[in-house]
Design a protein around this motif. Sequence first.
Motif, PDB file in Angstrom:
ATOM      1  N   CYS A 190     -30.506-112.538  11.935  1.00  0.00           N
ATOM      2  CA  CYS A 190     -29.580-113.121  12.902  1.00  0.00           C
ATOM      3  C   CYS A 190     -30.130-114.436  13.458  1.00  0.00           C
ATOM      4  O   CYS A 190     -29.373-115.391  13.668  1.00  0.00           O
ATOM      5  N   CYS A 191     -31.451-114.493  13.699  1.00  0.00           N
ATOM      6  CA  CYS A 191     -32.062-115.750  14.138  1.00  0.00           C
ATOM      7  C   CYS A 191     -31.799-116.862  13.126  1.00  0.00           C
ATOM      8  O   CYS A 191     -31.533-118.014  13.499  1.00  0.00           O
ATOM      9  N   GLN A 192     -31.876-116.521  11.852  1.00  0.00           N
ATOM     10  CA  GLN A 192     -31.632-117.522  10.811  1.00  0.00           C
ATOM     11  C   GLN A 192     -30.195-118.032  10.858  1.00  0.00           C
ATOM     12  O   GLN A 192     -29.940-119.225  10.668  1.00  0.00           O
ATOM     13  N   ALA A 193     -29.255-117.130  11.133  1.00  0.00           N
ATOM     14  CA  ALA A 193     -27.854-117.552  11.271  1.00  0.00           C
ATOM     15  C   ALA A 193     -27.669-118.437  12.494  1.00  0.00           C
ATOM     16  O   ALA A 193     -26.982-119.469  12.444  1.00  0.00           O
ATOM     17  N   ILE A 194     -28.280-118.055  13.604  1.00  0.00           N
ATOM     18  CA  ILE A 194     -28.136-118.804  14.851  1.00  0.00           C
ATOM     19  C   ILE A 194     -28.714-120.205  14.717  1.00  0.00           C
ATOM     20  O   ILE A 194     -28.116-121.191  15.173  1.00  0.00           O
ATOM     21  N   ALA A 195     -29.889-120.315  14.103  1.00  0.00           N
ATOM     22  CA  ALA A 195     -30.546-121.610  13.974  1.00  0.00           C
ATOM     23  C   ALA A 195     -29.680-122.619  13.234  1.00  0.00           C
ATOM     24  O   ALA A 195     -29.771-123.833  13.471  1.00  0.00           O
ATOM     25  N   GLU A 196     -28.833-122.131  12.347  1.00  0.00           N
ATOM     26  CA  GLU A 196     -28.015-123.022  11.517  1.00  0.00           C
ATOM     27  C   GLU A 196     -26.591-123.176  12.028  1.00  0.00           C
ATOM     28  O   GLU A 196     -25.752-123.773  11.341  1.00  0.00           O
ATOM     29  N   VAL A 197     -26.294-122.670  13.218  1.00  0.00           N
ATOM     30  CA  VAL A 197     -24.926-122.780  13.724  1.00  0.00           C
ATOM     31  C   VAL A 197     -24.531-124.253  13.811  1.00  0.00           C
ATOM     32  O   VAL A 197     -25.324-125.100  14.244  1.00  0.00           O
ATOM     33  N   ASP A 198     -23.322-124.574  13.390  1.00  0.00           N
ATOM     34  CA  ASP A 198     -22.901-125.972  13.322  1.00  0.00           C
ATOM     35  C   ASP A 198     -21.373-126.037  13.308  1.00  0.00           C
ATOM     36  O   ASP A 198     -20.749-126.159  12.264  1.00  0.00           O
ATOM     37  N   THR A 199     -20.787-125.961  14.491  1.00  0.00           N
ATOM     38  CA  THR A 199     -19.326-126.015  14.581  1.00  0.00           C
ATOM     39  C   THR A 199     -18.824-127.216  15.371  1.00  0.00           C
ATOM     40  O   THR A 199     -17.614-127.401  15.479  1.00  0.00           O
ATOM     41  N   THR A 200     -19.718-128.043  15.911  1.00  0.00           N
ATOM     42  CA  THR A 200     -19.303-129.102  16.839  1.00  0.00           C
ATOM     43  C   THR A 200     -18.194-129.974  16.254  1.00  0.00           C
ATOM     44  O   THR A 200     -17.160-130.196  16.907  1.00  0.00           O
ATOM     45  N   ALA A 201     -18.390-130.455  15.046  1.00  0.00           N
ATOM     46  CA  ALA A 201     -17.405-131.359  14.451  1.00  0.00           C
ATOM     47  C   ALA A 201     -16.094-130.662  14.129  1.00  0.00           C
ATOM     48  O   ALA A 201     -15.048-131.315  14.004  1.00  0.00           O
TER      49      ALA A 201
END
Length: 269
Positions: A190-201
């Motif tokens: 889950c940490c790996q998923a969180i680190a890559e979160v990228d929805t801003t654009a």
Amino acid sequence: MDALTHSSPRLRYRVEGPRDGQAPRHTFVLAHALGCDLTMWDALAPQLAEHGRVLRYDQRGHGGSEAPAGPYTMAGLADDAARLIDELALGPVVWIGLSMGGMVGQELALRHPAKVQALVLANTTSGYPAEARAGWAQRIAGIREGGLEAIVDGALQRWFHEGFHAQQPGTVAHWRERVLRCDAQGYIACCQAIAEVDTTARLPGIRVPALVLAGALDQGTPPDMARTIAAGIPGARLVVLPEASHLSVLEQPVAFREALHDWLATLRA
């Protein structure tokens, strides 16, 4: 009563309400933070279940849910949520997610827009700067070397402010124990998923009403991250809760509930 999904990974969930015997005003899905489980919502869920249907669940790797091998992605966690909504035939839902749960909610609304009626995104982010991503890598390395014991106390310092630690040590101890009960490999994934979160654009693509909640004292996802989300989602409302750190629903349950109910009244109107 808790149950498990039929499809894999099997997720523990709980459905409540509506207690007034009427048709539900809304169907709510409550999604917890990293290291927590569905009991994070014990105070809020009964309030919502008075007039609504409430589903809360354990993310994969947490509580009573399965922990398949990682790494995980935010898209995969959002697909878990979509699968759960479909399996229970819930229809469009009001998604209430805190921290990791808010990240999942953003991705769910983008990947499966027909499943989301409205969004509440609390103490969360749409992306991390490089230095924060490096911090997630350090956390993962710490767990691999020393287990969850190596990182739990640092997490608790971010979750609750100093005054809360002093006033409610029993609550802090309870959540420390909950973190340590997580599957370590599932937590890392889950940490790996969180680190890559990228929805801003992509936030302007979310076309449902949204409430964005921040904690004024939150060090993990500070109010500026909430402002970015609120600015990106058309028509979103931003509320910053005073005297709240990262787990605002636990530190300031009344203020959290009042902000939510005020916003829900605008949906009904």
